[in-house]
Design a protein around this motif. Sequence first.
Motif, mmCIF file in Angstrom:
data_model
loop_
_atom_site.group_PDB
_atom_site.id
_atom_site.type_symbol
_atom_site.label_atom_id
_atom_site.label_comp_id
_atom_site.label_asym_id
_atom_site.label_seq_id
_atom_site.Cartn_x
_atom_site.Cartn_y
_atom_site.Cartn_z
ATOM 1 N N ILE A 97 45.639 48.863 42.955
ATOM 2 C CA ILE A 97 47.025 48.570 43.990
ATOM 3 C C ILE A 97 48.279 49.616 44.106
ATOM 4 O O ILE A 97 49.109 50.032 43.148
ATOM 5 C CB ILE A 97 47.517 47.006 44.074
ATOM 6 N N LEU A 98 48.386 50.963 45.368
ATOM 7 C CA LEU A 98 49.188 51.829 45.605
ATOM 8 C C LEU A 98 50.437 51.286 46.092
ATOM 9 O O LEU A 98 51.433 51.568 46.348
ATOM 10 C CB LEU A 98 48.956 52.692 46.102
ATOM 11 N N GLY A 99 50.581 49.969 46.451
ATOM 12 C CA GLY A 99 51.899 49.767 46.830
ATOM 13 C C GLY A 99 51.792 48.367 48.254
ATOM 14 O O GLY A 99 50.479 47.282 47.996
ATOM 15 N N SER A 100 52.314 48.518 48.953
ATOM 16 C CA SER A 100 52.449 47.030 49.711
ATOM 17 C C SER A 100 51.637 47.142 51.952
ATOM 18 O O SER A 100 52.834 48.788 51.614
ATOM 19 C CB SER A 100 53.179 46.122 49.730
ATOM 20 N N ILE A 101 51.383 46.921 52.116
ATOM 21 C CA ILE A 101 51.107 47.419 53.946
ATOM 22 C C ILE A 101 51.979 46.048 54.943
ATOM 23 O O ILE A 101 51.611 44.917 54.326
ATOM 24 C CB ILE A 101 50.138 47.068 54.612
ATOM 25 N N TRP A 130 48.144 47.691 49.593
ATOM 26 C CA TRP A 130 47.753 48.588 49.947
ATOM 27 C C TRP A 130 46.831 49.478 48.732
ATOM 28 O O TRP A 130 47.663 49.481 47.853
ATOM 29 C CB TRP A 130 48.952 49.480 50.189
ATOM 30 N N LEU A 131 45.318 48.704 48.788
ATOM 31 C CA LEU A 131 44.846 49.869 47.817
ATOM 32 C C LEU A 131 44.087 50.972 47.777
ATOM 33 O O LEU A 131 43.843 52.052 48.906
ATOM 34 C CB LEU A 131 43.528 48.532 47.855
ATOM 35 N N GLY A 132 44.076 51.660 46.394
ATOM 36 C CA GLY A 132 43.506 53.152 46.504
ATOM 37 C C GLY A 132 41.987 52.284 47.279
ATOM 38 O O GLY A 132 41.542 51.457 46.940
#
Length: 727
Positions: free
Chosen positions: A275-279, A268-270
């Motif tokens: 990287i903000l997290g994961s999908i 999960w990209l800003g």
Amino acid sequence: MRDRLSAENQDLRARLAEAEETLRAIRNGDIDALVISNDQWLGERLFTLEGSDASYHALIESMSEGALVLTAEGLVYYANRRLGEMLKTPHQTLPGTAFKQWIKPIDHPWFDSLLRQDSTLPAHGIEIILVATDGSEMPCHLSVSVLPVGNDQVYFSLVATDLAEQKAHQDRILAAERLARSILDQAAEAIVVCDRTTQVVRANALARQLCGVNPLGQFLADALPLELQSGARFDLHEFIGDHDHHPFEAHLALQDKTLTLLIGIGPWLGSDGSILGSIVSLTDISARKSAEEQIFRLAFYDPLTGLPNRRLLEEWISHQTVQYIRSGRHGALAFIDLDNFKTLNDTRGHDVGDLLLKQVAARIKTSIRESDILARLGGDEFVLILAELDSDPREAAHQAETVCAKIHREAREPYVIDDYECRSTLSIGITLFGKHKTSLDELLKRADLAMYQSKASGRDTWSFFAPEMQQALESRARLEERLRLALQDGGLWLAYQPQIDRTRHLIGAEALLRWKDGVEGMVSPAVFIPLAEETGLILPLGDWVLDQACAQLAEWAKTPETAKLTLAVNVSAHQFQQPDFVARIRDVIARHSISPNLLKLELTETLLLKDVTEAAYKMEALKALGISFSLDDFGTGYSSLAYLKRLPLDQLKIDQSFVRDLLEDSSDAAIVDAILAMARSLGLQVIAEGVETTAQHALLLKQGCNAFQGYLFGRPGPSSQLDSALA
């Protein structure tokens, strides 16, 4: 009077200086409102336009916000140019008018309250809707300041900021948000978005359904306790920041069942790429896995005894011989045949015979180790693989003999079947393997020869493959030499077997290699093709076949009736694995100037599974030329959706072993149904080979098969034979 005016203007200049600083802060994004300083003069003007006051006037007139001053009665005392533009009326006409007329009625109560000063002004202003002269509405942010002017009277300074574009932008964001949520909720897979701590920040409908509750705010490991195939607990932390991984399978235990899920993980990209997290996507493949397992069992296990069949045995032998060559150890293959089984079947019936076979299989299994493999070839024939025997061939033979003696003792005990007691003995032929790479066919031939030696010795015994049995192998060596000569002397030729569609129209043919030997006459491909593969002759043979096939396509192109016929050519694993295989195909096509889309290469599952990635690369390169691919003997291998989806196949070919007993064997009918269903789901064509009867053809048509090949439509023969099929 002039002194008072000068003092008031001086005070105004100070306030406007503050307004200028505030306006600069607004434009820099530091604050969202402008407050205009009050004036303490109750004359006709708020400030003069003489001298330095003109700069403050210019400042207010150049504002991108609407600015005005109201009297205590709500009349416009001053309005700048921007406010006039917002209300679509000349700003010079606004002084003296009631500002309330420009406010939408729904906001009138607030305006009345403001004039009464009976409510506290909002610290950050208020949003209202102004109504322009033409009736259009404009959402605005209104900043208000009270201006005491003496004698307990006040004026009000207001700054109106146009929110139309902001509102439109917010509406677009909300619409995009609703669209994204709708797309997520309609997705065919569960989707979960997690932050870097693995806490769930978004989950679509399927994800919420999997969790049983709304997982927002929970850690993914708590919301979805997934178990990897290794048995380890799935931990999303291990994947954060990892962009290079493939989807994998995991299990999710629910109250009433366990699901098999295909897990895909992406970053999960800003907006800045951080990287903000994961999908995480979770696809329920439980039904697909169940279907694959069913197809696997139907294809690799005997439905009567549950034992592995010949297909699985071949895979195991191929794997084990390589290991034994490296380790120096031996294995043994024992061919087991029930004595006088046909008599029992004929006198007591097939049901009793089937029950006996199941009991024999159970007894043999109690006499062998877990590492050994017992398979059923069919009828009353079993094959036992004894694994990990000694590196010394004499000791390995002794170990195999010990096991076979134990099997014989167990088998001699009486069998009770439906209150009927019967006896059965076994004849066994044994051969060792491991020193050289040997195919299952070769081992079975050796063990079969030894088994018949046991039969000839009076049955109920075992025999080893003896040196005198080597005569057959020597004959095979002589056949190899004559095959080499045939490549040079023209003893080889191609036969063409018609392929038709469901309307019985000829659509193409399969090129089949034939050999007429000067000594033995016609030699079966089942004999010389394996020989060629073992000796390396398959490479020049394969090149010769491709050259002849392309020459035939070039000949067909000269006649309108045959110009669109396709030609299928079998490709061996040895050919396909050549580094320059793609270049060879490209050269032969160019040499004969044929249309590549008329050439179809038939590949086997075993060939493709050796290296799926490399196979896909070569197939894509050939696909770009226009060549199509058919997966030959489909159903006899693993038949996995996983690799089928990765390969650019055009057609599946149902193996003739399934077609042969299609009407008698429900397992074969089920396999054919499963293959056709799988092909439809993948958008692949299907052709059935070995169709010999109208009943087989009719059933295949009913099941949805659209292309056929077999003796019913024509035997392999010279290309001229296709003329009758065209007619």
